[in-house]
Write an enzyme that holds these catalytic residues in place. Structure first.
Site, PDB file in Angstrom:
ATOM      1  N   LYS A  11       0.834  -1.212   0.000  1.00 26.59           N
ATOM      2  CA  LYS A  11       0.000   0.000   0.000  1.00 26.59           C
ATOM      3  C   LYS A  11       0.861   1.251   0.000  1.00 26.59           C
ATOM      4  O   LYS A  11       1.993   1.272   0.504  1.00 26.59           O
ATOM      5  CB  LYS A  11      -0.969   0.023   1.190  1.00 26.59           C
ATOM      6  CG  LYS A  11      -0.332   0.076   2.588  1.00 26.59           C
ATOM      7  CD  LYS A  11       0.018   1.475   3.074  1.00 26.59           C
ATOM      8  CE  LYS A  11       0.792   1.457   4.387  1.00 26.59           C
ATOM      9  NZ  LYS A  11       1.688   2.576   4.600  1.00 26.59           N
ATOM     10  N   VAL A 101      10.903  -5.081   3.472  1.00 26.63           N
ATOM     11  CA  VAL A 101      10.577  -5.094   4.901  1.00 26.63           C
ATOM     12  C   VAL A 101      10.872  -3.709   5.516  1.00 26.63           C
ATOM     13  O   VAL A 101      11.867  -3.081   5.162  1.00 26.63           O
ATOM     14  CB  VAL A 101      11.441  -6.177   5.594  1.00 26.63           C
ATOM     15  CG1 VAL A 101      11.217  -6.188   7.090  1.00 26.63           C
ATOM     16  CG2 VAL A 101      11.149  -7.541   4.988  1.00 26.63           C
ATOM     17  N   ALA A 106       3.788  -1.414   4.242  1.00 21.40           N
ATOM     18  CA  ALA A 106       2.893  -2.322   4.982  1.00 21.40           C
ATOM     19  C   ALA A 106       3.022  -3.774   4.547  1.00 21.40           C
ATOM     20  O   ALA A 106       2.034  -4.512   4.484  1.00 21.40           O
ATOM     21  CB  ALA A 106       1.435  -1.864   4.892  1.00 21.40           C
ATOM     22  N   GLY A 107       4.239  -4.210   4.253  1.00 21.68           N
ATOM     23  CA  GLY A 107       4.454  -5.588   3.814  1.00 21.68           C
ATOM     24  C   GLY A 107       4.058  -6.603   4.881  1.00 21.68           C
ATOM     25  O   GLY A 107       3.435  -7.621   4.573  1.00 21.68           O
ATOM     26  N   SER A 109       1.881  -6.231   7.293  1.00 22.20           N
ATOM     27  CA  SER A 109       0.413  -6.206   7.399  1.00 22.20           C
ATOM     28  C   SER A 109      -0.212  -6.945   6.231  1.00 22.20           C
ATOM     29  O   SER A 109      -1.217  -7.638   6.380  1.00 22.20           O
ATOM     30  CB  SER A 109      -0.099  -4.763   7.406  1.00 22.20           C
ATOM     31  OG  SER A 109       0.452  -4.056   8.491  1.00 22.20           O
ATOM     32  N   ASP A 142      -2.867  -1.596   9.578  1.00 21.55           N
ATOM     33  CA  ASP A 142      -2.960  -1.582   8.112  1.00 21.55           C
ATOM     34  C   ASP A 142      -3.488  -2.890   7.529  1.00 21.55           C
ATOM     35  O   ASP A 142      -3.566  -3.038   6.312  1.00 21.55           O
ATOM     36  CB  ASP A 142      -1.566  -1.341   7.499  1.00 21.55           C
ATOM     37  CG  ASP A 142      -1.015   0.035   7.845  1.00 21.55           C
ATOM     38  OD1 ASP A 142      -1.812   0.954   8.107  1.00 21.55           O
ATOM     39  OD2 ASP A 142       0.224   0.181   7.838  1.00 21.55           O
TER      40      ASP A 142
END
Ligand code: C5P
Length: 310
Positions: A11, A101, A106-107, A109, A142
């Site tokens: 995102k 990361v 928001a990886g 999440s 998120d």
């Protein structure tokens, strides 16, 4: 069924307005989330007990134990489902990472959201989108957006969502973005804490930006580029001063808008077209102002099961 594979997007925040710190350690915010075509893939298979393996971009920096947000999501879903599904044994989760990361995208999440969708399917638990979103909200701020995808307004900690555009009004605009990944990471709690310190006075309650919403309704990338904003950017720049140069380089090279992604340190640039995005990506990587670049488009849908080829 042997296992379930889910694809889930990163995102961006097209607006991130941050209020004063709340009593619970979070900040009230108003944000406009936007899902883009950079995906992690999460596969779950039944196992004797919960376990996890992470491969791909930055895998060595992701906790491969119960601290992993995806395994916390599995536990939260198990607690939320009743009946036979609740008795299911463990799952083994495999995460193939392409979302960097601690990059503001928001990886973690996203992986948690994917694990929720995958286990809901694997266990035949039958939770609705709204029920999954409620579990997601408890796992992280998120996570609910990664389920939903598209472009959506987030309130509260970011977990209370409404689509940004009524479907009938939504133009089919695809935006072309260039992401510049930094050589380093930023910790989200530290960026929020730095913002609190940098603010001389108590922050105002955050508000949705009318100019941004109008730009999204018009589908005009030029207007959107001018309306991008992120309250966390000043804190991210204070902690990672080299990002100033990256943002300036992108604007110099013709981006319609530039900002730090979420809590950073990824920098985001909006381009006028796919061809401009390619030019910008090539020039930015040549300018030596970032570790690597990626071209993505948005909006894209949220976490979705990948059909297994039979
Ligand atoms: O919810 P999540 O685990 O993603 O949040 C990570 C951290 O980011 C929180 O512990 C908090 O320090 C900060 N945060 C915040 N306000 C928000 C979202 C996150 O202060 N709305």
């Amino acid at each position: 069924m042997i296992g379930v594979k889910v694809r889930v997007p990163a995102k961006l925040n097209l607006q991130l307005a941050v209020g004063p710190p709340r009593g619970d350690g979070y900040h009230g915010l108003v944000t406009v989330f936007h899902a883009v075509s950079l995906f992690d893939e999460v596969t779950v298979v039944p196992a004797g007990r919960d376990g996890i393996a992470v491969t791909g971009e930055g895998a060595d920096r992701v906790p491969a134990d119960q601290d992993n947000l995806a395994l916390r999501a599995v536990a939260a879903l198990r607690a939320a489902v009743t009946g036979a599904a609740a008795d299911r044994a463990g799952v083994h989760v495999t995460i193939a990472k392409r979302i960097p990361v601690a990059a503001g995208l928001a990886g973690g999440s996203a992986d948690a959201a994917a694990a929720l969708v995958a286990c809901n399917e694997l266990w035949d638990a039958g939770l609705s989108g709204a029920q999954l979103a409620e579990v997601a909200g408890r796992v992280g701020s998120d996570v609910a957006f990664a389920l939903l995808g598209g472009t959506a307004v987030g309130r509260g900690r970011g977990e209370r969502l409404t689509p940004a555009l009524a479907p009938a009004l939504a133009p089919a605009t695809q935006y072309h973005w260039v992401l510049a990944f930094a050589d380093g990471q930023l910790s989200t709690p530290e960026v929020y804490a730095t913002l609190d310190r940098l603010r001389a006075a108590e922050a105002a309650e955050p508000d949705l930006d009318a100019a941004l919403m109008s730009a999204l309704r018009s589908g005009d990338a030029r207007l959107l580029g001018r309306a991008l904003s992120n309250d966390l950017q000043q804190a991210a720049l204070a902690m990672f001063p080299a990002l100033r140069k990256t943002l300036a380089a992108g604007l110099e090279l013709g981006a319609l808008g530039a900002l730090v992604a979420g809590s950073g340190p990824t920098c985001v640039f909006l381009a006028a077209s796919a061809a401009r995005a390619l030019d910008l990506a090539v020039s930015l990587s040549g300018a030596g102002v970032c570790r690597s670049v990626a071209r993505v488009t948005g909006p894209v849908p949220g976490a979705a099961v990948v059909p297994v080829a039979s």
